[in-house]
Design a protein around this motif. Structure first.
Motif, PDB file in Angstrom:
ATOM      1  N   PRO A 512      49.971  47.049  32.638  1.00 32.50           N
ATOM      2  CA  PRO A 512      50.190  47.853  31.522  1.00 32.50           C
ATOM      3  C   PRO A 512      48.759  48.397  30.882  1.00 32.50           C
ATOM      4  O   PRO A 512      48.541  49.371  30.378  1.00 32.50           O
ATOM      5  N   SER A 513      47.880  47.351  30.944  1.00 32.85           N
ATOM      6  CA  SER A 513      46.674  47.673  30.117  1.00 32.85           C
ATOM      7  C   SER A 513      45.611  46.827  30.903  1.00 32.85           C
ATOM      8  O   SER A 513      45.972  45.797  31.655  1.00 32.85           O
ATOM      9  N   MET A 514      44.366  47.151  30.892  1.00 28.20           N
ATOM     10  CA  MET A 514      43.213  46.446  31.523  1.00 28.20           C
ATOM     11  C   MET A 514      42.897  44.951  30.852  1.00 28.20           C
ATOM     12  O   MET A 514      42.881  44.972  29.755  1.00 28.20           O
ATOM     13  N   PRO A 515      42.856  44.095  31.860  1.00 31.17           N
ATOM     14  CA  PRO A 515      42.684  42.648  31.358  1.00 31.17           C
ATOM     15  C   PRO A 515      41.223  42.519  31.148  1.00 31.17           C
ATOM     16  O   PRO A 515      40.184  43.525  31.677  1.00 31.17           O
ATOM     17  N   SER A 516      40.852  41.859  30.261  1.00 33.18           N
ATOM     18  CA  SER A 516      39.193  41.771  29.931  1.00 33.18           C
ATOM     19  C   SER A 516      38.519  40.856  30.883  1.00 33.18           C
ATOM     20  O   SER A 516      37.924  39.792  30.513  1.00 33.18           O
ATOM     21  N   ALA A 517      38.752  41.355  32.061  1.00 28.94           N
ATOM     22  CA  ALA A 517      38.386  40.314  33.149  1.00 28.94           C
ATOM     23  C   ALA A 517      38.426  41.244  34.814  1.00 28.94           C
ATOM     24  O   ALA A 517      38.757  42.536  34.662  1.00 28.94           O
ATOM     25  N   ASN A 518      37.606  40.633  35.615  1.00 22.60           N
ATOM     26  CA  ASN A 518      37.905  41.412  36.892  1.00 22.60           C
ATOM     27  C   ASN A 518      39.390  40.955  37.241  1.00 22.60           C
ATOM     28  O   ASN A 518      40.008  40.187  36.660  1.00 22.60           O
ATOM     29  N   THR A 519      39.947  41.772  37.930  1.00 21.81           N
ATOM     30  CA  THR A 519      41.681  41.965  38.164  1.00 21.81           C
ATOM     31  C   THR A 519      42.139  40.736  38.941  1.00 21.81           C
ATOM     32  O   THR A 519      43.233  40.732  39.182  1.00 21.81           O
ATOM     33  N   TYR A 520      41.442  40.072  40.137  1.00 25.58           N
ATOM     34  CA  TYR A 520      41.961  39.448  41.017  1.00 25.58           C
ATOM     35  C   TYR A 520      42.873  38.322  40.583  1.00 25.58           C
ATOM     36  O   TYR A 520      44.014  38.007  41.219  1.00 25.58           O
ATOM     37  N   ALA A 521      42.323  37.405  39.662  1.00 24.50           N
ATOM     38  CA  ALA A 521      43.043  36.398  39.370  1.00 24.50           C
ATOM     39  C   ALA A 521      44.287  36.672  38.394  1.00 24.50           C
ATOM     40  O   ALA A 521      45.440  36.101  38.878  1.00 24.50           O
ATOM     41  N   THR A 522      44.319  37.697  37.908  1.00 23.46           N
ATOM     42  CA  THR A 522      45.639  38.139  37.261  1.00 23.46           C
ATOM     43  C   THR A 522      46.731  38.725  38.157  1.00 23.46           C
ATOM     44  O   THR A 522      47.894  38.406  38.274  1.00 23.46           O
ATOM     45  N   THR A 523      46.072  39.404  39.383  1.00 23.05           N
ATOM     46  CA  THR A 523      47.032  39.793  40.399  1.00 23.05           C
ATOM     47  C   THR A 523      47.685  38.653  41.131  1.00 23.05           C
ATOM     48  O   THR A 523      48.700  38.553  41.499  1.00 23.05           O
ATOM     49  N   LEU A 524      46.916  37.577  41.433  1.00 21.72           N
ATOM     50  CA  LEU A 524      47.483  36.139  41.925  1.00 21.72           C
ATOM     51  C   LEU A 524      48.663  35.936  41.049  1.00 21.72           C
ATOM     52  O   LEU A 524      49.665  35.310  41.621  1.00 21.72           O
ATOM     53  N   MET A 525      48.365  35.824  39.601  1.00 23.04           N
ATOM     54  CA  MET A 525      49.418  35.105  39.024  1.00 23.04           C
ATOM     55  C   MET A 525      50.515  36.023  38.798  1.00 23.04           C
ATOM     56  O   MET A 525      51.837  35.451  38.754  1.00 23.04           O
ATOM     57  N   ILE A 526      50.379  37.327  38.879  1.00 26.57           N
ATOM     58  CA  ILE A 526      51.524  38.318  38.878  1.00 26.57           C
ATOM     59  C   ILE A 526      52.348  37.998  40.171  1.00 26.57           C
ATOM     60  O   ILE A 526      53.695  37.898  40.041  1.00 26.57           O
ATOM     61  N   ALA A 527      51.739  37.880  41.272  1.00 22.35           N
ATOM     62  CA  ALA A 527      52.621  37.718  42.406  1.00 22.35           C
ATOM     63  C   ALA A 527      53.333  36.223  42.246  1.00 22.35           C
ATOM     64  O   ALA A 527      54.329  36.164  42.754  1.00 22.35           O
ATOM     65  N   GLU A 528      52.652  35.131  41.915  1.00 25.83           N
ATOM     66  CA  GLU A 528      53.351  33.974  41.786  1.00 25.83           C
ATOM     67  C   GLU A 528      54.506  34.040  40.763  1.00 25.83           C
ATOM     68  O   GLU A 528      55.587  33.553  40.974  1.00 25.83           O
ATOM     69  N   LYS A 529      54.375  34.906  39.709  1.00 24.14           N
ATOM     70  CA  LYS A 529      55.479  35.136  38.682  1.00 24.14           C
ATOM     71  C   LYS A 529      56.713  35.865  39.616  1.00 24.14           C
ATOM     72  O   LYS A 529      57.903  35.446  39.249  1.00 24.14           O
ATOM     73  N   ALA A 530      56.387  36.825  40.375  1.00 22.06           N
ATOM     74  CA  ALA A 530      57.342  37.761  40.982  1.00 22.06           C
ATOM     75  C   ALA A 530      58.142  36.898  41.932  1.00 22.06           C
ATOM     76  O   ALA A 530      59.238  37.175  42.182  1.00 22.06           O
ATOM     77  N   ALA A 531      57.544  35.877  42.580  1.00 18.25           N
ATOM     78  CA  ALA A 531      58.059  35.062  43.669  1.00 18.25           C
ATOM     79  C   ALA A 531      59.245  34.479  42.824  1.00 18.25           C
ATOM     80  O   ALA A 531      60.454  34.381  43.572  1.00 18.25           O
ATOM     81  N   ASP A 532      59.109  33.957  41.679  1.00 16.18           N
ATOM     82  CA  ASP A 532      60.114  33.314  41.050  1.00 16.18           C
ATOM     83  C   ASP A 532      61.388  34.292  40.695  1.00 16.18           C
ATOM     84  O   ASP A 532      62.590  33.816  40.856  1.00 16.18           O
TER      85      ASP A 532
END
Length: 543
Positions: A512-532
């Motif tokens: 929804p908004s830009m993380p205060s970071a490079n986006t890679y780590a958060t994209t990995l997290m999103i996928a782990e959460k989506a798998a559940d």
């Protein structure tokens, strides 16, 4: 089993797609097909960390996207390259692992996205990570995750830069991924034993040994197949003009094609703003005005300083006999410039005094590049430092030009169109200049070459930012997550497309908004959460 029918069809094998393929196929009762538009990741430069210099400009493994020419980029079209091979952008990116600030995710939850606060998401960051090095309980030690290691090749000029920042009152950070980001230090990165570890290597390749997972490369998705409002499969092409093939999904189609391609695929398939679909001549399957909107990216300006004679930087080490020595060291798995990320040092700090938390990310590299050239080393020793705003307010859009998925879409990030972004960007540029002119660095550096001492006023610095600023390749937001009552939201907090069935989006486009970071780590997290979500598991217990 029908060879072209699976329980789940995943479009894209990048950070999110690789994680999903691994986690879903771990259940032997589930069949999964992954479609990757690019080739296998056999290019040797993918696996050598310094090889990003080659892959970033190689259309064989990347989407060579460019932005529209904009007033705030001096009329330039800026390359905003994305990965197009197994591993997606994780096979060509800067390998930095950066979670950002807890407040980023708490803000997502405050927008009505249940279960997306920092405490809810921290277990999924842990699950996707194998931290090799120091770190507290917030760090993951999962052997099935991305290895996150510390910088092992240290240049004395980098140490002097850090000492100079400390002299300015910026603390040395112990672990910027622990939840307390502020400070200066070396980046953590997805490199192990001198090799890049992409999402494909960490997640997809181990899963490809399973009989219930099929990965198809050179398979460019051209349309989502619908029966009414239900997604039932994907049509794809091996090449322009090739006969189309179809693969069916019994349960779900999952789009993990990235911020640009996910939005475009929805649009050419009839899901998006009605006026755009009419211009494309695409029948409207479902009207969703937010598809392609809310597009954001980090825009960076970088300063260059010439080093004094005798000071050794990447400029000398990357040429001739000295490069040969570095190659030999890399082959022996010893610290080498070939096994470093493009940015060595991070600074998370404030554009103006009085802020509660950092609003800038700054980077430093003991090397310099030719003006206007992508990672071509200067013929003199130098250093580079840059800055970008953590959470830009400027938003743009991604729209398909036609239904031909071999034609690049319109990419308009509207860089620096919001006055607050200009203010923060200028604050970041002035901070970078202060950090490059500390007493600790004075014995190594002699003169600023970009933008040069003639650029002093806000107008002069902004003119330099327009002419020389660039993307950081952190593209997000074109299918953003939000409640169904929000007309601009595209997916629910379970990442299901509003108003549709059997269609889920799992990649950086949902942010929804830009993380205060490079986006890679958060994209990995999103996928782990989506798998559940997909597997019907109870959410991990909040930290």
């Amino acid at each position: 089993m029908d060879a072209d029918s699976f329980d789940y069809v995943i479009v894209g094998s990048g950070a999110a797609g690789s994680v999903l393929a691994n986690r879903l196929s771990a259940d032997p009762g589930i069949t999964v097909c992954v479609l990757e538009a690019g080739p296998p990741d056999r290019n040797p430069f993918i696996h050598i960390p310094a090889g990003f210099i080659k892959t970033l400009v190689d259309p064989g493994v990347t989407w060579q996207f460019k932005t529209e020419p904009l007033p705030m980029t001096g009329g330039r079209r800026i390359s905003t390259t994305q990965g197009r091979t197994l591993g997606g952008s994780s096979s060509v990116n800067g390998m930095v692992y950066n979670r950002g600030q807890p407040a980023d995710l708490d803000n997502w939850a405050q927008r009505g996205n249940r279960g997306w606060g920092y405490a809810d998401c921290l277990p999924y960051y842990r699950r996707s990570e194998n931290r090799i090095g120091e770190g507290d309980h917030s760090r993951g030690r999962n052997e099935d995750g991305i290895p996150v290691t510390d910088m092992d090749w240290i240049n004395p000029v980098s140490e002097a830069f850090i000492e100079g920042c400390v002299g300015l009152g910026i603390p040395r950070a112990l672990d910027y991924n622990s939840g307390d980001q502020a400070g200066v230090g070396y980046f953590q990165r997805a490199i192990r034993n001198g090799r890049r570890v992409s999402a494909a290597r960490a997640f997809l390749k181990p899963a490809m040994r399973r009989p219930n997972l099929e990965v198809r490369t050179n398979a460019r998705a051209s349309a989502i197949l619908f029966e009414g409002k239900r997604a039932v499969g994907i049509r794809y092409l091996a090449a322009r003009g090739a006969p189309p093939r179809e693969v069916r999904a019994r349960r779900e189609v999952i789009l993990s094609a990235g911020t640009v391609n996910t939005a475009r695929l929805l649009q050419v398939s009839g899901v998006g703003p009605v006026d755009l679909l009419e211009r494309l001549g695409v029948p409207v399957v479902h009207a969703l005005r937010g598809v392609g909107a809310n597009f954001r990216d980090h825009y960076a300006s970088r300063f260059v300083m010439r080093a004094k004679p005798g000071v050794e930087t990447l400029n000398q080490l990357g040429r001739g006999m000295k490069l040969g020595v570095q190659i030999a060291r890399w082959g022996l798995r010893r610290p080498s410039i070939l096994a470093t990320a493009p940015s060595h040092v991070h600074v998370f700090w404030k554009s103006f005094e009085g802020l509660d938390m950092p609003d800038l990310q700054c980077v430093f590299t003991p090397g310099s590049y030719v003006e206007g050239k992508v990672y071509v080393l200067d013929d003199y020793p130098g250093v580079t430092a840059g800055a970008w705003q953590h959470r830009p307010e400027s938003t743009g859009w991604v729209t398909a030009r036609s239904t031909d998925v071999f034609e690049d879409p319109v990419i308009n990030p509207n860089y620096l169109s919001d006055p607050m972004d200009v203010r923060v960007h200028l604050g970041g540029m002035r901070l970078v200049r202060r950090m490059l002119n500390t007493p600790e660095l004075a014995r190594y550096l002699e003169a600023e070459t970009l933008p040069g001492s003639q650029a002093q006023t806000d107008d002069e610095l902004l003119d330099f930012a327009k002419r020389n600023g660039s993307t950081t390749y952190h593209l997000i937001g074109t299918a953003r997550m939000g409640p169904e009552t929000d007309p601009s939201a595209v997916v629910s907090d379970r990442l299901l497309v509003h108003g549709m069935q059997g269609l889920r989006i799992v990649d950086a486009s949902i942010m929804p908004s830009m993380p205060s970071a490079n986006t890679y780590a958060t994209t990995l997290m999103i996928a782990e959460k989506a798998a559940d979500f997909i597997l019907g598991r109870q959410a991990a217990e909040a930290a």
